[in-house]
Design an enzyme around this catalytic site. Structure first.
Site, mmCIF file in Angstrom:
data_model
loop_
_atom_site.group_PDB
_atom_site.id
_atom_site.type_symbol
_atom_site.label_atom_id
_atom_site.label_comp_id
_atom_site.label_asym_id
_atom_site.label_seq_id
_atom_site.Cartn_x
_atom_site.Cartn_y
_atom_site.Cartn_z
ATOM 1 N N CYS A 78 -1.980 -3.120 -16.313
ATOM 2 C CA CYS A 78 -2.482 -2.084 -15.413
ATOM 3 C C CYS A 78 -1.905 -2.222 -14.013
ATOM 4 C CB CYS A 78 -4.003 -2.102 -15.351
ATOM 5 S SG CYS A 78 -4.664 -3.628 -14.665
ATOM 6 N N HIS B 43 0.823 -1.213 0.000
ATOM 7 C CA HIS B 43 0.000 0.000 0.000
ATOM 8 C C HIS B 43 0.852 1.257 0.000
ATOM 9 C CE1 HIS B 43 -3.703 -2.034 0.219
ATOM 10 N NE2 HIS B 43 -3.294 -2.757 1.231
ATOM 11 N N ARG C 18 -13.167 -2.281 -13.308
ATOM 12 C CA ARG C 18 -13.036 -3.635 -12.779
ATOM 13 C C ARG C 18 -14.157 -3.848 -11.772
ATOM 14 N NH1 ARG C 18 -7.687 -5.087 -9.648
ATOM 15 N NH2 ARG C 18 -8.370 -3.632 -8.071
ATOM 16 N N GLU D 40 -4.073 -12.150 -13.511
ATOM 17 C CA GLU D 40 -3.351 -11.966 -12.248
ATOM 18 C C GLU D 40 -2.944 -13.305 -11.653
ATOM 19 O OE1 GLU D 40 -5.143 -8.348 -10.029
ATOM 20 O OE2 GLU D 40 -6.859 -9.495 -10.737
ATOM 21 N N ASN E 49 0.835 -6.798 -10.335
ATOM 22 C CA ASN E 49 1.091 -6.866 -8.882
ATOM 23 C C ASN E 49 0.759 -8.263 -8.374
ATOM 24 O OD1 ASN E 49 1.424 -4.160 -9.276
ATOM 25 N ND2 ASN E 49 -0.593 -3.611 -8.481
ATOM 26 N N ASP E 50 -0.457 -8.705 -8.673
ATOM 27 C CA ASP E 50 -0.831 -10.043 -8.226
ATOM 28 C C ASP E 50 -0.164 -11.125 -9.063
ATOM 29 O OD1 ASP E 50 -2.496 -9.909 -5.898
ATOM 30 O OD2 ASP E 50 -3.929 -8.818 -7.120
ATOM 31 N N ARG F 87 -10.564 0.900 -9.983
ATOM 32 C CA ARG F 87 -10.664 -0.083 -8.884
ATOM 33 C C ARG F 87 -11.955 0.198 -8.117
ATOM 34 N NH1 ARG F 87 -4.547 0.767 -8.473
ATOM 35 N NH2 ARG F 87 -3.636 -1.322 -8.506
HETATM 36 C C1 PEP Z 1 -2.697 -5.989 -9.938
HETATM 37 O O1 PEP Z 1 -2.822 -6.964 -9.194
HETATM 38 O O2 PEP Z 1 -1.685 -5.769 -10.631
HETATM 39 C C2 PEP Z 1 -3.770 -4.992 -10.037
HETATM 40 C C3 PEP Z 1 -3.730 -4.041 -10.949
HETATM 41 O O3 PEP Z 1 -4.769 -5.067 -9.119
HETATM 42 P P1 PEP Z 1 -4.609 -4.588 -7.594
HETATM 43 O O4 PEP Z 1 -3.268 -3.924 -7.454
HETATM 44 O O5 PEP Z 1 -5.723 -3.666 -7.330
HETATM 45 O O6 PEP Z 1 -4.709 -5.886 -6.869
HETATM 46 MG MG MG Z 2 -4.751 -7.401 -8.337
#
Ligand code: PEP
Ligand code: MG
Length: 545
Positions: A484, A186, A324, A413, A436-437, A288
């Site tokens: 993204c 975060h 999303r 993801e 990210n995920d 988001r």
């Molecule tokens: C990700 O996982 O890259 C993504 C864009 O979603 P979030 O960061 O909201 O999990």
């Molecule tokens: Mg994600």
């Protein structure tokens, strides 16, 4: 001079003096008060602490922005609430310590306010903060939370909680340095969104004494303590160069040979539209929607959703907006969608899995999106989070199509989706890669955990090879494959992603200028050569190119 290493967020370089975030307070003991201390003296001390905290909050309100003023003044009033004081008195009379009495009375007051709902419930969370401040006063230690300072400073912390980030004074926070957290924690996402340079996962960061001069170099991922005059000079030159980039014209994203790469914005609420448009975003690549409901105990109504979606879509008339549907679970629990008894929430019922289990919530959201779409002129695309395979992609495509939504895609993801991307694209109209995920699951490294932060690296060839599989499948189907996740905001990696076949990039608005500048320096041939090198690298990172 010494140099500490961590994971940089953004490209910024700043110099400043360090102020550390105070340690969180331990819970006051439940042991009864020392029999030698009279109830009335103990209570006097508490009253003095309550008054001092109320005065502090009022003084802060004077100096704060209009929005923060209201909250601070309300908090100052709550610290002087007579019922609260009476309850504390009763607890002290019953033999508790002043600290314990404050702790319990505030907690009870909070539960009561939460029960009232509405505005009162919103204020309830502030009570936790006031209670901590009063206890800190009684102990004679600094109040927890973001420190206050008259001059700008570099904030050093173990990590920042979402509540801390809300109280950051952006005029005073030059940079963030944390000892915990990975590149997609975060703190990192917040810092990127606010354009504050940050270095996270810095071992030893919390040992830097307050008042130390440091250079925080996000691109290098370093924190230099007590820098030499030469280092300060180099840092200032670098900062001036970066400032010049931000002033360049906001042309649509493109490579040096003119190959277009639309640059889109990641947003979490309608109010984010302004910053996105100001940065020259060509649309929204990730809305988001769950961010609107993180504090909500109940599923959002169709009306409240439609209002928010209409507000955002209206700001992007004629432009693409990718919404999303609610992504609940793990780092973003939603009380009305997320089970709280899972041992491994990241591997639990989250994303599209949670929505399938609560189809009525999904249907309400799809209807709200379709209604907002009908009233506005943006080009609305919708996508589902955490889609693992073609079955889930088909399910979401079918259900979204029932509401007349025209462009329906899947987020990549979960690594499995890359291996069956050709099947997924038979159903999905597009894929957007959430790096990210995707990185977290490919590398088995919790995105919130600093100790595995070095594995949370989207430059890893394993992650890039998965992205290539998806991009290749997209090309074969003639469908868009965007990125993204935070990877799109790293200018060097953005070039590699385009070289792998990614067609659009979506990021926090603050990163758009840097990415635009870097893309314009490379042709497609160049980007493909860089991508080939990154795919073959053993050690992930820009140094491999
Ligand atoms: C990700 O996982 O890259 C993504 C864009 O979603 P979030 O960061 O909201 O999990
Ligand atoms: Mg994600």
């Amino acid at each position: 001079m010494s140099e500490l290493k961590g994971i940089g967020v953004g490209r910024g370089v700043v110099e400043g003096t360090v102020i550390a975030m105070p340690e969180p307070l331990s819970e006051p003991t439940t042991e009864p008060r020392d029999s030698g201390i009279e109830a009335h003296t103990e209570y006097e001390d508490v009253l003095n602490a309550l008054a001092a905290v109320s005065d502090d909050l009022n003084a802060r309100a004077e100096a704060a922005s209009e929005a923060a003023q209201e909250v601070l003044k309300a908090s100052a009033l709550m610290a002087k609430d007579p019922t609260l004081a009476k309850n504390i008195r009763d607890l002290v009379d019953a033999g508790k310590t002043g600290e314990r009495a404050v702790f319990e009375a505030f907690a009870a007051f909070r539960t009561m306010l939460e029960g009232l709902g509405g505005y009162m419930a919103e204020r309830a969370t502030d009570l936790g903060d006031i209670s901590q401040r009063v206890i800190a006063k009684l102990r004679g230690v600094p109040a927890p939370g973001v420190p206050e300072s008259d001059v700008p400073f570099v904030l050093v912390a173990i990590d920042l909680a979402p509540a801390d980030t809300a109280t950051l004074d952006l005029d005073k926070t030059l940079a963030l340095v944390t000892s915990s957290g990975g590149p997609t924690s975060h703190t990192a996402i917040l810092a990127r969104g606010l354009g504050i340079p940050a270095v996270v996962g810095v071992a030893g960061a919390t040992d830097i004494p307050d008042g130390t001069t440091v250079i925080v170099d996000a691109r290098a991922g370093s924190v230099i303590t007590d820098p030499t005059p030469e280092q300060l000079d180099a840092a200032r030159q670098q900062a001036a160069k970066l400032a010049a980039v931000a002033d360049q014209p906001q042309t649509p994203g493109a490579l040096a040979d003119g190959h277009p790469v639309p640059l889109l914005a990641n947003v979490g609420k309608p109010e984010d539209a302004e910053a996105a448009l100001a940065a020259g975003a060509e649309g929204v690549g990730l809305f988001r929607t769950e961010f609107l409901f993180l504090n909500s105990d109940t599923a959002p109504t169709a009306e409240s959703q439609k209002e928010s979606y209409t507000a955002l879509l209206s700001a992007f008339a004629g432009k693409k907006v990718v919404a999303r549907v609610l992504d609940a679970g793990a780092d973003k629990p939603l009380a009305f969608l997320t089970a709280d008894d899972e041992e491994n929430p990241a591997l639990g019922v989250r994303g599209i899995r949670a929505l399938r289990d609560h189809e009525e919530i999904l249907r309400t959201q799809l209807k709200a999106l379709a209604d907002a779409d009908a009233e506005t002129d943006a080009d609305l695309w919708v996508m589902a989070p955490m889609v693992a395979d073609a079955v889930e992609a088909k399910y979401f495509h079918e259900i979204a199509s029932e509401y007349g939504l025209k462009t329906v895609g899947a987020m990549a993801e979960v690594p499995s989706i890359a291996l069956v991307a050709d099947q997924v694209l038979e159903f999905a109209d597009f894929v957007s890669i959430g790096t990210n995920d995707l990185t977290q699951y490919t590398m088995a490294a919790d995105r919130l955990l600093g100790t595995v932060g070095s594995y949370q690296n989207p430059w890893h060839p394993a992650v890039l090879r998965l992205i290539k599989l998806i991009a290749d499948a997209g090309k074969a189907h003639g469908k868009s494959v965007g990125v993204c996740g935070e990877a799109a905001a790293d200018p060097d990696l953005a070039v590699v992603l385009v070289g792998l076949g990614v067609t659009t990039l979506s990021m926090s608005p603050r990163s758009i200028a840097d990415v635009r500048t870097e893309l314009a320096l490379h042709t497609m041939e160049d980007a493909q050569a860089l991508a080939a090198k990154a795919l073959a690298a053993y050690a992930p990172g820009v140094a491999s190119l």
